[in-house]
Scaffold this motif. Structure first.
Motif, PDB file in Angstrom:
ATOM      1  N   UNK A  51       0.837  -1.199   0.000  1.00  0.00           N
ATOM      2  CA  UNK A  51       0.000   0.000   0.000  1.00  0.00           C
ATOM      3  C   UNK A  51       0.871   1.248   0.000  1.00  0.00           C
ATOM      4  N   UNK A  52       0.708   2.090  -1.014  1.00  0.00           N
ATOM      5  CA  UNK A  52       1.406   3.370  -1.118  1.00  0.00           C
ATOM      6  C   UNK A  52       0.547   4.398  -0.395  1.00  0.00           C
ATOM      7  N   UNK A  53       0.996   4.843   0.758  1.00  0.00           N
ATOM      8  CA  UNK A  53       0.225   5.791   1.546  1.00  0.00           C
ATOM      9  C   UNK A  53       0.346   7.204   0.997  1.00  0.00           C
ATOM     10  N   UNK A  54       1.597   7.681   0.822  1.00  0.00           N
ATOM     11  CA  UNK A  54       1.758   9.052   0.351  1.00  0.00           C
ATOM     12  C   UNK A  54       3.200   9.352   0.010  1.00  0.00           C
ATOM     13  N   UNK A  67       9.482  12.625   0.875  1.00  0.00           N
ATOM     14  CA  UNK A  67       9.189  11.738   1.994  1.00  0.00           C
ATOM     15  C   UNK A  67       8.071  10.797   1.558  1.00  0.00           C
ATOM     16  N   UNK A  68       8.358   9.508   1.614  1.00  0.00           N
ATOM     17  CA  UNK A  68       7.415   8.473   1.197  1.00  0.00           C
ATOM     18  C   UNK A  68       6.952   7.687   2.420  1.00  0.00           C
ATOM     19  N   UNK A  69       5.678   7.299   2.414  1.00  0.00           N
ATOM     20  CA  UNK A  69       5.156   6.385   3.435  1.00  0.00           C
ATOM     21  C   UNK A  69       4.499   5.209   2.743  1.00  0.00           C
ATOM     22  N   UNK A  70       4.901   4.029   3.164  1.00  0.00           N
ATOM     23  CA  UNK A  70       4.374   2.781   2.625  1.00  0.00           C
ATOM     24  C   UNK A  70       3.842   1.943   3.776  1.00  0.00           C
ATOM     25  N   UNK A  81      10.460   6.453   4.150  1.00  0.00           N
ATOM     26  CA  UNK A  81      11.800   6.694   3.644  1.00  0.00           C
ATOM     27  C   UNK A  81      11.837   8.026   2.926  1.00  0.00           C
ATOM     28  N   UNK A  82      13.031   8.597   2.889  1.00  0.00           N
ATOM     29  CA  UNK A  82      13.182   9.893   2.231  1.00  0.00           C
ATOM     30  C   UNK A  82      14.302   9.832   1.208  1.00  0.00           C
ATOM     31  N   UNK A  83      14.167  10.702   0.237  1.00  0.00           N
ATOM     32  CA  UNK A  83      15.132  10.824  -0.835  1.00  0.00           C
ATOM     33  C   UNK A  83      15.505  12.300  -0.937  1.00  0.00           C
ATOM     34  N   UNK A  84      16.789  12.579  -0.943  1.00  0.00           N
ATOM     35  CA  UNK A  84      17.266  13.953  -1.080  1.00  0.00           C
ATOM     36  C   UNK A  84      17.683  14.166  -2.527  1.00  0.00           C
TER      37      UNK A  84
END
Length: 150
Positions: A51-54, A67-70, A81-84
């Motif tokens: 599930x991809x939350x946001x 910023x990703x939330x799974x 997790x985050x990606x710069x």
């Protein structure tokens, strides 16, 4: 109650699969931009985060952060997790091919921040009109929105 993942363990697992560059804190995993698609595919398929939350973006003076939330619905586990990415060339691979729910959110970030999602199937403006100049959620935006100077 949803639990969170052990980010240090996840960083070690991803480093074993894809090499260096993954760092962990108590509440988040940092993923290198060039490995975000591979890491996301591993998290989805091997760890069952279905599930991809946001995804959201943050603007800092020297960088952008995504910023990703799974969530793993079957294991009731939440992962962040985050990606710069750089301000000069803000681009990361799209995750829309893994989770359809990422598509509209990536388009919104592209529209308002100007961050490119390479490989996105339909990356175009979703909120603003096509000939709008600039990206109004960037801190350095100087354009006009609805007749007011920013």
């Amino acid at each position: 109650m949803t639990t969170t993942i052990d980010y240090k363990d996840l960083a070690v697992r991803l480093q074993e699969q894809f090499g260096e560059g993954f760092t962990a804190s108590t509440d988040c995993l940092e993923v290198p931009p060039n490995l975000v698609a591979k890491a996301a595919e591993y998290i989805k398929n091997m760890l069952d985060f279905n599930y991809f939350d946001m995804v959201t973006a943050a603007d800092y003076p020297d960088r952008f952060e995504l910023i990703y939330r799974l969530q793993s619905l079957s294991h009731n586990v939440l992962a962040t997790f985050k990606v710069i990415c750089s301000r000069e060339n803000p681009s990361v691979p799209s995750l829309a091919n893994l989770w359809l729910g990422a598509s509209l959110q990536e388009r919104e970030i592209y529209d308002l921040f100007g961050i490119e999602f390479s490989g996105h199937p339909n990356l175009k403006r979703i909120v603003l009109w096509d000939d709008f100049e600039g990206y109004p959620l960037r801190k350095d935006f100087k354009g006009k929105v609805y007749g007011t100077a920013n």
